[in-house]
Design a protein around this motif. Structure first.
Motif, PDB file in Angstrom:
ATOM      1  N   PRO A 255       0.807  -1.215   0.000  1.00 39.97           N
ATOM      2  CA  PRO A 255       0.000   0.000   0.000  1.00 39.97           C
ATOM      3  C   PRO A 255       0.849   1.279   0.000  1.00 39.97           C
ATOM      4  O   PRO A 255       0.441   2.293  -0.560  1.00 39.97           O
ATOM      5  CB  PRO A 255      -0.828  -0.097   1.281  1.00 39.97           C
ATOM      6  N   GLU A 256       2.031   1.220   0.585  1.00 37.77           N
ATOM      7  CA  GLU A 256       2.891   2.410   0.605  1.00 37.77           C
ATOM      8  C   GLU A 256       3.352   2.764  -0.808  1.00 37.77           C
ATOM      9  O   GLU A 256       3.367   3.934  -1.188  1.00 37.77           O
ATOM     10  CB  GLU A 256       4.091   2.188   1.518  1.00 37.77           C
ATOM     11  N   ASN A 257       3.688   1.766  -1.609  1.00 41.10           N
ATOM     12  CA  ASN A 257       4.079   2.010  -3.004  1.00 41.10           C
ATOM     13  C   ASN A 257       2.915   2.595  -3.796  1.00 41.10           C
ATOM     14  O   ASN A 257       3.097   3.510  -4.606  1.00 41.10           O
ATOM     15  CB  ASN A 257       4.579   0.730  -3.665  1.00 41.10           C
ATOM     16  N   LEU A 258       1.708   2.080  -3.559  1.00 39.18           N
ATOM     17  CA  LEU A 258       0.524   2.610  -4.230  1.00 39.18           C
ATOM     18  C   LEU A 258       0.280   4.053  -3.790  1.00 39.18           C
ATOM     19  O   LEU A 258      -0.041   4.904  -4.612  1.00 39.18           O
ATOM     20  CB  LEU A 258      -0.696   1.737  -3.920  1.00 39.18           C
ATOM     21  N   PHE A 259       0.451   4.343  -2.503  1.00 34.76           N
ATOM     22  CA  PHE A 259       0.300   5.712  -2.006  1.00 34.76           C
ATOM     23  C   PHE A 259       1.245   6.659  -2.741  1.00 34.76           C
ATOM     24  O   PHE A 259       0.831   7.738  -3.175  1.00 34.76           O
ATOM     25  CB  PHE A 259       0.562   5.790  -0.496  1.00 34.76           C
ATOM     26  N   VAL A 260       2.502   6.278  -2.889  1.00 37.52           N
ATOM     27  CA  VAL A 260       3.489   7.148  -3.550  1.00 37.52           C
ATOM     28  C   VAL A 260       3.062   7.443  -4.984  1.00 37.52           C
ATOM     29  O   VAL A 260       3.111   8.591  -5.440  1.00 37.52           O
ATOM     30  CB  VAL A 260       4.900   6.522  -3.496  1.00 37.52           C
ATOM     31  N   ALA A 261       2.602   6.421  -5.702  1.00 37.82           N
ATOM     32  CA  ALA A 261       2.158   6.619  -7.085  1.00 37.82           C
ATOM     33  C   ALA A 261       0.939   7.545  -7.143  1.00 37.82           C
ATOM     34  O   ALA A 261       0.901   8.484  -7.943  1.00 37.82           O
ATOM     35  CB  ALA A 261       1.838   5.275  -7.729  1.00 37.82           C
ATOM     36  N   GLN A 262      -0.034   7.294  -6.284  1.00 40.60           N
ATOM     37  CA  GLN A 262      -1.238   8.128  -6.271  1.00 40.60           C
ATOM     38  C   GLN A 262      -0.916   9.561  -5.847  1.00 40.60           C
ATOM     39  O   GLN A 262      -1.428  10.518  -6.430  1.00 40.60           O
ATOM     40  CB  GLN A 262      -2.284   7.547  -5.319  1.00 40.60           C
TER      41      GLN A 262
END
Length: 139
Positions: A72-79
């Motif tokens: 989820p942290e990687n997805l947060f960075v992208a978003q």
């Protein structure tokens, strides 16, 4: 330190992996151990995540509740990168959220995410007021 929680009638609460719904009367209880929890007012469902910042908040919710926050942290960075590119004035919120994530304080990151959603709503409201009404179709 124990935490006392008061629930409104029929209010939901997530504690760890369990979803709890209160009965027809107001109630209170004490959480005596350290655990992750979210009140119903802090939850956005996938169906409700209809804006960029609400989707980001949903990701923060998953990040907060996850046993392994790396995905989820990687997805947060992208978003977050997409949101900042679209609306640069959101960068201070996102920097604060990222700082809380880096510090491992996912609950505070989630709370700041709620501020970001409110900011997005205020921008949308201002934008809708600033746009002139569309001309009526002439027949």
């Amino acid at each position: 330190m124990p935490l006392k929680i008061e629930l409104k009638p029929f209010e939901r609460l997530l504690i760890g992996g369990a979803a709890i719904r209160n009965g027809s009367r107001r109630s209170s209880f004490v959480i005596e151990t350290v655990t992750k929890f979210l009140r119903e007012s802090d939850i956005i469902t996938e169906r409700e995540a209809d804006t960029a910042c609400k989707r980001l908040y949903l990701t923060l919710t998953v990040l907060y509740l996850a046993d392994d926050p790396s995905g989820p942290e990687n997805l947060f960075v992208a978003q977050a990168s997409e949101v900042m590119a679209m609306v640069p004035s959101m960068a201070p919120f996102i920097r604060d959220i990222h700082a809380q994530i880096e510090a491992g304080d996912f609950y505070r990151a989630l709370k700041r995410g709620k501020d970001l959603v409110a900011y997005e709503a205020s921008l949308a409201e201002r934008l809708s007021k600033a746009q002139p009404d569309s001309p009526a179709d002439e027949t």
